[in-house]
Structure formats: structure tokens, C-alpha cells
Write a protein that holds these residues in place. Structure first.
Motif, PDB file in Angstrom:
ATOM      1  N   PHE A  60       0.809  -1.219   0.000  1.00 38.21           N
ATOM      2  CA  PHE A  60       0.000   0.000   0.000  1.00 38.21           C
ATOM      3  C   PHE A  60       0.844   1.271   0.000  1.00 38.21           C
ATOM      4  O   PHE A  60       0.294   2.374  -0.032  1.00 38.21           O
ATOM      5  CB  PHE A  60      -0.956   0.003   1.203  1.00 38.21           C
ATOM      6  CG  PHE A  60      -2.239  -0.713   0.919  1.00 38.21           C
ATOM      7  CD1 PHE A  60      -3.348  -0.026   0.444  1.00 38.21           C
ATOM      8  CD2 PHE A  60      -2.333  -2.079   1.098  1.00 38.21           C
ATOM      9  CE1 PHE A  60      -4.533  -0.689   0.168  1.00 38.21           C
ATOM     10  CE2 PHE A  60      -3.505  -2.757   0.823  1.00 38.21           C
ATOM     11  CZ  PHE A  60      -4.615  -2.062   0.358  1.00 38.21           C
ATOM     12  N   TRP A 292      -7.057   0.472  10.191  1.00 38.80           N
ATOM     13  CA  TRP A 292      -6.401  -0.519   9.332  1.00 38.80           C
ATOM     14  C   TRP A 292      -5.599  -1.520  10.147  1.00 38.80           C
ATOM     15  O   TRP A 292      -5.491  -2.690   9.762  1.00 38.80           O
ATOM     16  CB  TRP A 292      -5.506   0.183   8.310  1.00 38.80           C
ATOM     17  CG  TRP A 292      -6.269   0.999   7.311  1.00 38.80           C
ATOM     18  CD1 TRP A 292      -6.214   2.356   7.132  1.00 38.80           C
ATOM     19  CD2 TRP A 292      -7.246   0.523   6.376  1.00 38.80           C
ATOM     20  NE1 TRP A 292      -7.079   2.744   6.148  1.00 38.80           N
ATOM     21  CE2 TRP A 292      -7.733   1.649   5.660  1.00 38.80           C
ATOM     22  CE3 TRP A 292      -7.750  -0.732   6.065  1.00 38.80           C
ATOM     23  CZ2 TRP A 292      -8.689   1.532   4.655  1.00 38.80           C
ATOM     24  CZ3 TRP A 292      -8.715  -0.847   5.063  1.00 38.80           C
ATOM     25  CH2 TRP A 292      -9.171   0.280   4.374  1.00 38.80           C
ATOM     26  N   PHE A 295      -8.343  -3.932  11.253  1.00 41.08           N
ATOM     27  CA  PHE A 295      -9.053  -4.532  10.121  1.00 41.08           C
ATOM     28  C   PHE A 295      -8.185  -5.561   9.403  1.00 41.08           C
ATOM     29  O   PHE A 295      -8.672  -6.621   8.988  1.00 41.08           O
ATOM     30  CB  PHE A 295      -9.485  -3.432   9.141  1.00 41.08           C
ATOM     31  CG  PHE A 295     -10.292  -3.937   7.977  1.00 41.08           C
ATOM     32  CD1 PHE A 295     -11.643  -4.215   8.123  1.00 41.08           C
ATOM     33  CD2 PHE A 295      -9.698  -4.137   6.736  1.00 41.08           C
ATOM     34  CE1 PHE A 295     -12.390  -4.691   7.056  1.00 41.08           C
ATOM     35  CE2 PHE A 295     -10.440  -4.616   5.666  1.00 41.08           C
ATOM     36  CZ  PHE A 295     -11.790  -4.884   5.824  1.00 41.08           C
ATOM     37  N   LYS A 296      -6.909  -5.279   9.235  1.00 40.80           N
ATOM     38  CA  LYS A 296      -6.033  -6.165   8.478  1.00 40.80           C
ATOM     39  C   LYS A 296      -5.561  -7.390   9.258  1.00 40.80           C
ATOM     40  O   LYS A 296      -4.762  -8.185   8.755  1.00 40.80           O
ATOM     41  CB  LYS A 296      -4.823  -5.378   7.966  1.00 40.80           C
ATOM     42  CG  LYS A 296      -5.168  -4.386   6.855  1.00 40.80           C
ATOM     43  CD  LYS A 296      -5.701  -5.090   5.608  1.00 40.80           C
ATOM     44  CE  LYS A 296      -5.983  -4.106   4.487  1.00 40.80           C
ATOM     45  NZ  LYS A 296      -6.434  -4.790   3.259  1.00 40.80           N
ATOM     46  N   SER A 429     -16.504  -0.418  14.178  1.00 42.58           N
ATOM     47  CA  SER A 429     -15.378  -1.353  14.094  1.00 42.58           C
ATOM     48  C   SER A 429     -14.921  -1.795  15.481  1.00 42.58           C
ATOM     49  O   SER A 429     -14.581  -2.964  15.701  1.00 42.58           O
ATOM     50  CB  SER A 429     -14.214  -0.718  13.331  1.00 42.58           C
ATOM     51  OG  SER A 429     -14.600  -0.372  12.025  1.00 42.58           O
ATOM     52  N   GLU A 466     -16.267  -0.673   7.932  1.00 44.80           N
ATOM     53  CA  GLU A 466     -15.464  -0.480   6.716  1.00 44.80           C
ATOM     54  C   GLU A 466     -16.226   0.346   5.681  1.00 44.80           C
ATOM     55  O   GLU A 466     -15.670   1.254   5.062  1.00 44.80           O
ATOM     56  CB  GLU A 466     -15.103  -1.854   6.128  1.00 44.80           C
ATOM     57  CG  GLU A 466     -14.389  -1.787   4.788  1.00 44.80           C
ATOM     58  CD  GLU A 466     -14.352  -3.136   4.073  1.00 44.80           C
ATOM     59  OE1 GLU A 466     -13.738  -3.190   2.990  1.00 44.80           O
ATOM     60  OE2 GLU A 466     -14.928  -4.111   4.577  1.00 44.80           O
ATOM     61  N   SER A 470     -14.013   3.328   4.745  1.00 46.87           N
ATOM     62  CA  SER A 470     -13.073   3.154   3.638  1.00 46.87           C
ATOM     63  C   SER A 470     -13.443   3.925   2.370  1.00 46.87           C
ATOM     64  O   SER A 470     -12.605   4.646   1.813  1.00 46.87           O
ATOM     65  CB  SER A 470     -12.903   1.665   3.321  1.00 46.87           C
ATOM     66  OG  SER A 470     -11.921   1.495   2.330  1.00 46.87           O
ATOM     67  N   THR A 497      -2.687   4.026   5.296  1.00 49.27           N
ATOM     68  CA  THR A 497      -3.096   2.626   5.148  1.00 49.27           C
ATOM     69  C   THR A 497      -1.894   1.708   5.326  1.00 49.27           C
ATOM     70  O   THR A 497      -1.978   0.666   5.993  1.00 49.27           O
ATOM     71  CB  THR A 497      -3.727   2.393   3.764  1.00 49.27           C
ATOM     72  OG1 THR A 497      -4.770   3.344   3.550  1.00 49.27           O
ATOM     73  CG2 THR A 497      -4.307   0.986   3.655  1.00 49.27           C
ATOM     74  N   SER A 498      -0.776   2.105   4.735  1.00 47.03           N
ATOM     75  CA  SER A 498       0.445   1.301   4.813  1.00 47.03           C
ATOM     76  C   SER A 498       0.936   1.171   6.256  1.00 47.03           C
ATOM     77  O   SER A 498       1.264   0.067   6.717  1.00 47.03           O
ATOM     78  CB  SER A 498       1.530   1.946   3.945  1.00 47.03           C
ATOM     79  OG  SER A 498       2.758   1.272   4.087  1.00 47.03           O
ATOM     80  N   GLY A 500      -0.842   1.538   8.940  1.00 42.66           N
ATOM     81  CA  GLY A 500      -1.829   0.708   9.638  1.00 42.66           C
ATOM     82  C   GLY A 500      -1.617  -0.767   9.361  1.00 42.66           C
ATOM     83  O   GLY A 500      -1.716  -1.607  10.269  1.00 42.66           O
ATOM     84  N   ASN A 501      -1.303  -1.100   8.107  1.00 46.30           N
ATOM     85  CA  ASN A 501      -1.054  -2.500   7.752  1.00 46.30           C
ATOM     86  C   ASN A 501       0.163  -3.060   8.487  1.00 46.30           C
ATOM     87  O   ASN A 501       0.156  -4.203   8.953  1.00 46.30           O
ATOM     88  CB  ASN A 501      -0.840  -2.628   6.242  1.00 46.30           C
ATOM     89  CG  ASN A 501      -2.121  -2.455   5.448  1.00 46.30           C
ATOM     90  OD1 ASN A 501      -3.204  -2.400   6.018  1.00 46.30           O
ATOM     91  ND2 ASN A 501      -2.005  -2.362   4.143  1.00 46.30           N
ATOM     92  N   SER A 504      -0.676  -3.640  11.990  1.00 46.75           N
ATOM     93  CA  SER A 504      -1.459  -4.869  12.078  1.00 46.75           C
ATOM     94  C   SER A 504      -0.539  -6.080  12.230  1.00 46.75           C
ATOM     95  O   SER A 504      -0.801  -6.980  13.040  1.00 46.75           O
ATOM     96  CB  SER A 504      -2.326  -5.029  10.820  1.00 46.75           C
ATOM     97  OG  SER A 504      -3.024  -6.249  10.839  1.00 46.75           O
TER      98      SER A 504
END
Length: 552
Positions: A60, A292, A295-296, A429, A466, A470, A497-498, A500-501, A504
Motif C-alpha cells: 500500500f 487498518w 481490520f487487516k 469497528s 469499513e 473506507s 493505510t500502509s 496501519g497495515n 497490524s
């Protein structure tokens, strides 16, 4: 459905559907493959989650650069085709059982996604700039978004069947085939694209590409290397001296420092009239990182939950159908030489070697005693990666309902603002995590398996969150960004997003450190509630900025 839309839409819809088919098939089996002792790399939960988090973080991060290259130099068609071919090749190589080859394959997917993902979405938007299609833009993106989730839903059934029948390599190859089909479909629609695929070139007020390289990319690379090499305090619990848990996490966090500094400088250097909109966007970026991060977990901790803590046994007609479609594995209840796990399902290694013992297959470790099969009999278990189809399945079901809900509120002039939708998306969420806390309690902290309906319920709730959050992200960026830095602010959304990933992956890597799994989910709940409270505190200011800009 297509008649009132540009003729290019069906081709872009199907191209994106097949691209997402490949990506989500790969993601659905990625950590399972890494942890497989016999045919994978026998990684621990921490090792697999850390690599997974770094991988999806970088996936991302590259769209920012890919979008700029397409805008200014390559054009959209060339970028999409090259990106798709790179991703397809990466998927094919991923199943080759060699750790170096795996890293090369991941690099191809990371770079390829950077060229494909942002540019096919931008290309779609280009067709809706024409007067006859302007009022159909939201509907067009809804159709396009449905293609993403159709691909994400069906792919796991193919991945499961091929892995069971032929092994991991063939499942990854199916992802590659899906990607190449997507590229072919895209090329078949060429005659309908006209001049919409042409590059825009450098526009007045755009930051020169060399400045972006010198002030963002080069410093990030340098800081990343420093983070990789720099060591913290070593201890018995941290013999390698990691600062944030692993070399990759250290490198990623350090690499983000100059990027975050750069985005902060955009605010301080902005014109007076642009400061508040930029500040509002940076605030939203910071808050959604935590969304994120939780979520991920679908590809890591929640996949582990499906694999180890969920009752996957099927009987009767379901068993007949799943066995016939090769979506279930038969496991025999008898003692044999198996991998050694402790009571918390942590795989046991000595000097990097997985330890063995004589016992029943690990699946039966936490099956209730009154549900254990007879000695020597076989049970059918649905494939773990099928749990990855629950979220896209919910998206397909719930999207029309959420759209209808907001349409109803709009007709009553009560539709909430975009920041308000994001705030409620975070709250919803957070509530989804309570479902998993209840699931841990129901299974007495993993000592007994629980129904798959707990996962279905969790995904159902977080999918509503989401859909509130999103789709609003890129919308609010396009609405609030000063025109001369829209691409950079879009990059900021991808950056959040990155990060957050990656967070995760860090969270998931801590799974084994929690003896009580409720504590793991309580941490996730706390992170989301913190983000929710922060968003509601800032809501008045954010809505004020939106009103000043004359947007909702």
C-alpha cells in the motif's frame, strides 16, 4: 447495469475483479503457507505475522509512486499492464519453495501493485469527467467496488481446492493466472479507452519529481537502512536487540520518519487558506491508521483463530458438497509423529528446528471430549482460507443496504458529513472486537473450539464500519486537497493505510505473547476506541473545515 455508463466500465470492472481474485487468493493462504511445517517455511506466529505486516504495508506504499509515474511519464495503460504482469509473475514465483525466491516474488507484487492499483481507479474516474456521465460517477465506482469484492469472495474457493488437490504452488499459480486474465481483459477493452489512458504530464504547481525523490524517497531509504542496522538494548527477552520487535519493523518505522516530517512540512508551508484543509486531512490520516491496524488482522490473527480455535468439522450434506468440491480436508484421529506445540499452540523450535512428538493431529487438541471421533476414524474440515471470503461476502450483501441508508438520510436532509461517517465507522469497528472477546470467553480461552458464526458475526460488524469509513477516505481527500498537491495527499491516504497495515502485523506478532487471548482483543478494542474518541473530539473542527470549503 452497463447501458448508462462508459463502454470501458465492463472491461475495467472485470480487469479489477480478476486482479483482486489473484491478490486476495494469495493473501488468504500467505501466512498459512509460511507456517506450514512440511511444505512451507515452518515460521512461528511472530515470524509469519511480521513478514505479512511488512508485505501488506509495502503493497500500500508503492501506489503513491506508481500513480505519479503514470500521471507524468508512462500514462495509465502502460502502467497498468506492466504492473499486472509484474504481479502475475510474482504470484507464480511465490509458490517456489525457496526463501530468496519468496522475497523476489514479494518485491514484484509490491512494485507491480504500485503501478496497477491506483491507476486503474484513476482511469475509471477519467471517463466520468464527461458531462453525460458526471452524475453517474458514484454509481460507477460502486459497480467497480463490487467487482473487487466478487473477486475477493470467489478466489478463496479456488485457492482451497487447488491447495488440497495439488499443493501450495498450484494455488499461487492460480493467483497468477487470475492476474494475467485481468491484464488480457484490460487490453481487450483498449478500443473503448480513447485518450483517457494518456499521461497528464507535469501540471502547473506540481512538485517536481526529483524533489519528491530527494525529499521523500531517498531520506526514507536511508532512514530504513539505519533502522535495520541500529540495535537497542539486548536482554533475555530481546536477545537480538530489536527496538520495535523485529528488524523489518525497525526499518519500516524509521523509514516513515522523513515521510511524516515531509507531510507535516506541507501544513506549515501551506498558504493560509490551505492550512485548515491540509490539517484536517492529516488528522484523518493519523486516526484511520488504527482502523487498518485492526481490520487487516483478517490475514493473520483472525486466520489463526479460524485455523486453531474454530470448529471446522462438517458433516452430512455439507460434508458431501465440500468434499466433492475439494474444499475440505480429511484428517484421521490417530496418533502419529506430528509437530510439537505447547498448550497455547506455539510451535516449539530448538536452534531453528521444529520439534516433533507422537500425538494426535493438532486440530484435535481443543476439541471437546464429548465431540472427539472414534480412534482411527476420519473427519472432514473445511479449508481455513475460506474464512477470508466472509468479509467480501458481507461487503456484497451490505453495500446496497448502506448506500440505501445514506440515500434515505440524504432525502431527509439528514445525511452525516464525511468526517462523521468516519467517526461512526471507527465506533462500529470497535464494537466488532467485542464479538471476538465474547468468542474467547465462550471457548474458555481456546481450550474448546467455538462456532464459525463468531467469525461471521465479527466480520459482519466490522464490514459495516469499513463501508462507513473506507469509501469515504479517497472521497474526502479529493474534496479537501489543494489542487496543486492532490496527488501528494492521495499518497498520504495510502501512507496511512500502509502504516496501519504494518501495525497490524506488529499486533498479530504479539498473539503468542498473550496467554489469555481476550487481552489481545481488548488491546485492539482500546486502540479503536481511542481513535473513535479522538475523531469525535475533532469532529466539530473537521465539519467546520468542510463547511468552509462548501462541501459535505
Amino acid at each position: 447495469m452497463w447501458k448508462s455508463h462508459p463502454k470501458a466500465l465492463p472491461y475495467l470492472f472485470l480487469s479489477e475483479m480478476w486482479e483482486r481474485f489473484g491478490y486476495y487468493l494469495m493473501i488468504g493462504i500467505f501466512t498459512l503457507y509460511l507456517k506450514d511445517v512440511e511444505a512451507g517455511f515452518a515460521m512461528t506466529e511472530k515470524e509469519a505475522s511480521d513478514l505479512y505486516g511488512t508485505f501488506i504495508a509495502l503493497v500500500f506504499l508503492t501506489p503513491f509512486i506508481g500513480g505519479l509515474v503514470a500521471d507524468r511519464y508512462w500514462g495509465y495503460k502502460k502502467s497498468i499492464v506492466i504492473g499486472g504482469i509484474m504481479m502475475g509473475a510474482g504470484y507464480f514465483m511465490m509458490g517456489i519453495h525457496d526463501i530468496t525466491m519468496l522475497y523476489i516474488a514479494m518485491t514484484l507484487v509490491i512494485v507491480g501493485n504500485g503501478f496497477f492499483k491506483p491507476n486503474i481507479s484513476t482511469l475509471l474516474g477519467n471517463f466520468y469527467t464527461e458531462d453525460q456521465y458526471k452524475d453517474k460517477k458514484d454509481e460507477g465506482y460502486n459497480i467497480f467496488y463490487m467487482g473487487i469484492n466478487v473477486g475477493a469472495f470467489i478466489c478463496n474457493f479456488f485457492g482451497a481446492a487447488l491447495q488440497i488437490l495439488l499443493g501450495w504452488q498450484y494455488a499461487f499459480m492460480a493467483a497468477g493466472v487470475g492476474m494475467f486474465v485481468g491484464v488480457i481483459v484490460f487490453l481487450l477493452g483498449t478500443k473503448h479507452y480513447g485518450d483517457k489512458t494518456e499521461k497528464k504530464g507535469v501540471q502547473a504547481g506540481d512538485m517536481p519529481f526529483w524533489k519528491i525523490v530527494m525529499f521523500i524517497l531517498v531520506p526514507s531509504a536511508v532512514f530504513g537502512v539505519i533502522g535495520w542496522l541500529l540495535k537497542g538494548v539486548t536482554s533475555e527477552a530481546n536477545p537480538s536487540g530489536y527496538i520495535f520487535g523485529s528488524d523489518s519493523t525497525d526499518a519500516f518505522i524509521f523509514a516513515c520518519i522523513p515521510v511524516i516530517f515531509f507531510y507535516g512540512s506541507l501544513y506549515f508551508k501551506a498558504k493560509v487558506e490551505d492550512k485548515r484543509p491540509i490539517g484536517a486531512l492529516l488528522t484523518i490520516f493519523a486516526v484511520v491508521i488504527l482502523f487498518w491496524a485492526v481490520f487487516k488482522l483478517n490475514g493473520s490473527a483472525l486466520t489463526t483463530w479460524a485455523d486453531r480455535y474454530t470448529d471446522r468439522e462438517i458433516t452430512g450434506t455439507t460434508q458431501t458438497v465440500f468434499n466433492g468440491l475439494k474444499l475440505a480436508k480429511e484428517v484421521e484421529y490417530k496418533k502419529d509423529t506430528v509437530e510439537l506445540y505447547d498448550a497455547s499452540f506455539r510451535i516449539q523450535k530448538v536452534d531453528g528446528e521444529v520439534q516433533k512428538t507422537v500425538d494426535y493431529p493438532v486440530y484435535f487438541r481443543n476439541v471437546a471430549k464429548d465431540k472427539l471421533p472414534e480412534e482411527g476414524s476420519k473427519v472432514s474440515l473445511w479449508a481455513t482460507n475460506l474464512s477470508q471470503s466472509i468479509n467480501p461476502g458481507w461487503v456484497i450483501i451490505l453495500t446496497p443496504l448502506v448506500v440505501a441508508f445514506f440515500t434515505f438520510l440524504r432525502s431527509r436532509k439528514k445525511e452525516p458529513s464525511t468526517p462523521t461517517k468516519i467517526a461512526f465507522g471507527l465506533l462500529i469497528s470497535a464494537l466488532s472486537v467485542l464479538v471476538m472477546i465474547a468468542a474467547v470467553n465462550m471457548g474458555a480461552n481456546g481450550t474448546e473450539k467455538v462456532s464459525v458464526w463468531w467469525l461471521v458475526a465479527n466480520y459482519g460488524v466490522i464490514t459495516i464500519g469499513e463501508l462507513f469509513l473506507s469509501p469515504m477516505g479517497l472521497s474526502v481527500v479529493s474534496k479537501l486537497s489543494p489542487t496543486n498537491i492532490t496527488s501528494l495527499m492521495m499518497g498520504g491516504w495510502f501512507l496511512s493505510t500502509s502504516i496501519g497495515n504494518k501495525l497490524s502485523g506488529v499486533l498479530a506478532s504479539l498473539w503468542d505473547t498473550y496467554d489469555n487471548k481476550q487481552d489481545f482483543f481488548w488491546v485492539n478494542f482500546g486502540l479503536l476506541m481511542f481513535a473513535t474518541l479522538l475523531m469525535f473530539i475533532l469532529l466539530k473542527q473537521l465539519n467546520k473545515v468542510m463547511q468552509e470549503k462548501g462541501i459535505h
